[in-house]
Design a protein around this motif. Structure first.
Motif, PDB file in Angstrom:
ATOM      1  N   LYS A  72      -0.006   5.520  -3.520  1.00  0.00           N
ATOM      2  CA  LYS A  72       0.954   5.793  -2.439  1.00  0.00           C
ATOM      3  C   LYS A  72       1.003   4.654  -1.428  1.00  0.00           C
ATOM      4  N   ASN A  73      -0.157   4.013  -1.226  1.00  0.00           N
ATOM      5  CA  ASN A  73      -0.227   2.895  -0.279  1.00  0.00           C
ATOM      6  C   ASN A  73       0.079   1.553  -0.943  1.00  0.00           C
ATOM      7  N   GLU A  74       0.635   1.612  -2.175  1.00  0.00           N
ATOM      8  CA  GLU A  74       1.047   0.431  -2.930  1.00  0.00           C
ATOM      9  C   GLU A  74      -0.113  -0.528  -3.193  1.00  0.00           C
ATOM     10  N   MET A  75      -1.339   0.031  -3.288  1.00  0.00           N
ATOM     11  CA  MET A  75      -2.517  -0.780  -3.633  1.00  0.00           C
ATOM     12  C   MET A  75      -2.695  -0.690  -5.153  1.00  0.00           C
ATOM     13  N   ASN A  95      -3.822   8.243  -3.637  1.00  0.00           N
ATOM     14  CA  ASN A  95      -3.534   7.626  -2.340  1.00  0.00           C
ATOM     15  C   ASN A  95      -3.519   6.099  -2.402  1.00  0.00           C
ATOM     16  N   TYR A 125      -8.746   6.340   5.964  1.00  0.00           N
ATOM     17  CA  TYR A 125      -8.075   5.054   6.179  1.00  0.00           C
ATOM     18  C   TYR A 125      -6.734   4.997   5.452  1.00  0.00           C
ATOM     19  N   LEU A 126      -6.705   5.507   4.203  1.00  0.00           N
ATOM     20  CA  LEU A 126      -5.458   5.484   3.437  1.00  0.00           C
ATOM     21  C   LEU A 126      -4.392   6.346   4.112  1.00  0.00           C
ATOM     22  N   GLU A 127      -4.798   7.513   4.620  1.00  0.00           N
ATOM     23  CA  GLU A 127      -3.839   8.399   5.283  1.00  0.00           C
ATOM     24  C   GLU A 127      -3.307   7.774   6.569  1.00  0.00           C
ATOM     25  N   ARG A 128      -4.105   6.882   7.146  1.00  0.00           N
ATOM     26  CA  ARG A 128      -3.688   6.207   8.385  1.00  0.00           C
ATOM     27  C   ARG A 128      -2.931   4.916   8.072  1.00  0.00           C
ATOM     28  N   GLY A 129      -2.888   4.548   6.778  1.00  0.00           N
ATOM     29  CA  GLY A 129      -2.203   3.313   6.394  1.00  0.00           C
ATOM     30  C   GLY A 129      -3.012   2.060   6.668  1.00  0.00           C
ATOM     31  N   ASP A 130      -4.316   2.233   6.904  1.00  0.00           N
ATOM     32  CA  ASP A 130      -5.196   1.093   7.188  1.00  0.00           C
ATOM     33  C   ASP A 130      -5.759   0.568   5.866  1.00  0.00           C
ATOM     34  N   THR A 131      -4.917  -0.219   5.160  1.00  0.00           N
ATOM     35  CA  THR A 131      -5.279  -0.620   3.803  1.00  0.00           C
ATOM     36  C   THR A 131      -6.444  -1.617   3.764  1.00  0.00           C
TER      37      THR A 131
END
Length: 204
Positions: free
Chosen positions: A177-180, A174, A137-143
């Protein structure tokens, strides 16, 4: 000088234990016996760990330490149950996770999601499958979906054991990287509670 005795064979396999419970009240009281099945493994220090089997016959959930004398008195080996039920289920689970990880490595995130989800239907607490799904999900940007997995993982002590270190490091990186960031901080704080001397965790 006499040679040191070779190391004894460690206990490993499926065992059962029985729990007697009273049902009813007064004159209608009766005893019922419930059989529980456990995956048992003795570690290199001679500590015996038992882990319950879930309804799909795979070891799942937290491991408990059982004193040797108590174990020998109350647990009975179930080699046939292991051969016919548990081993095929563990094998199926591992094959499903391996397929999912291949898809993820090839950038096939939807196929990876499908296989990781199938693995979690067999064992919802499986650490590799949870991390794999979260990373997908993280690699797909599905936060949003990644956050659902994060909430599940951060409650599982086993997620932060040494054998899963490369997975939980990837996951933490990750999240950043996804700003979480809030999740990343909570995640690393949880990891540090369980591994306070880990330099990599302090660095991350």
């Amino acid at each position: 000088m006499k040679e040191k005795d070779t190391e004894h064979t460690r206990i490993k396999g499926v065992f059962s234990s029985e729990k007697v419970a009273k049902v009813g009240a007064g004159t209608t009281v009766r005893k019922t016996t419930q059989t529980m099945y456990w995956f048992v493994e003795e570690d290199e220090n001679g500590v015996i760990w038992v882990q319950p089997l879930n309804p799909n016959y795979v070891p799942s959930g937290p491991k408990q330490e059982v004193p040797r004398e108590e174990f020998l008195e109350n647990y009975r080996p179930e080699p046939e149950f292991y051969t016919h039920k548990v081993y095929p289920s563990i094998r199926k689970l591992n094959q499903t996770i391996a397929r999912a990880e291949r898809h993820r490595a090839n950038g096939e995130t939807y196929s990876a999601e499908y296989e990781f989800t199938n693995a979690l239907k067999i064992d919802e607490e499986n650490i590799r499958a949870n991390f794999g799904l979260g990373l997908t999900y993280l690699e797909r940007g599905d936060t949003a979906r990644a956050n659902d997995v994060f909430e599940r993982l951060v409650k599982l002590d086993a997620a932060f054991e040494a054998e899963h270190k490369h997975l939980f490091n990837d996951f933490g990186i990750n999240l950043r990287k996804n700003e979480m960031y809030d999740q990343a901080i909570r995640y690393y704080q949880r990891a540090l509670e369980l591994s306070p001397t880990d330099e990599h965790l302090h660095y991350n």
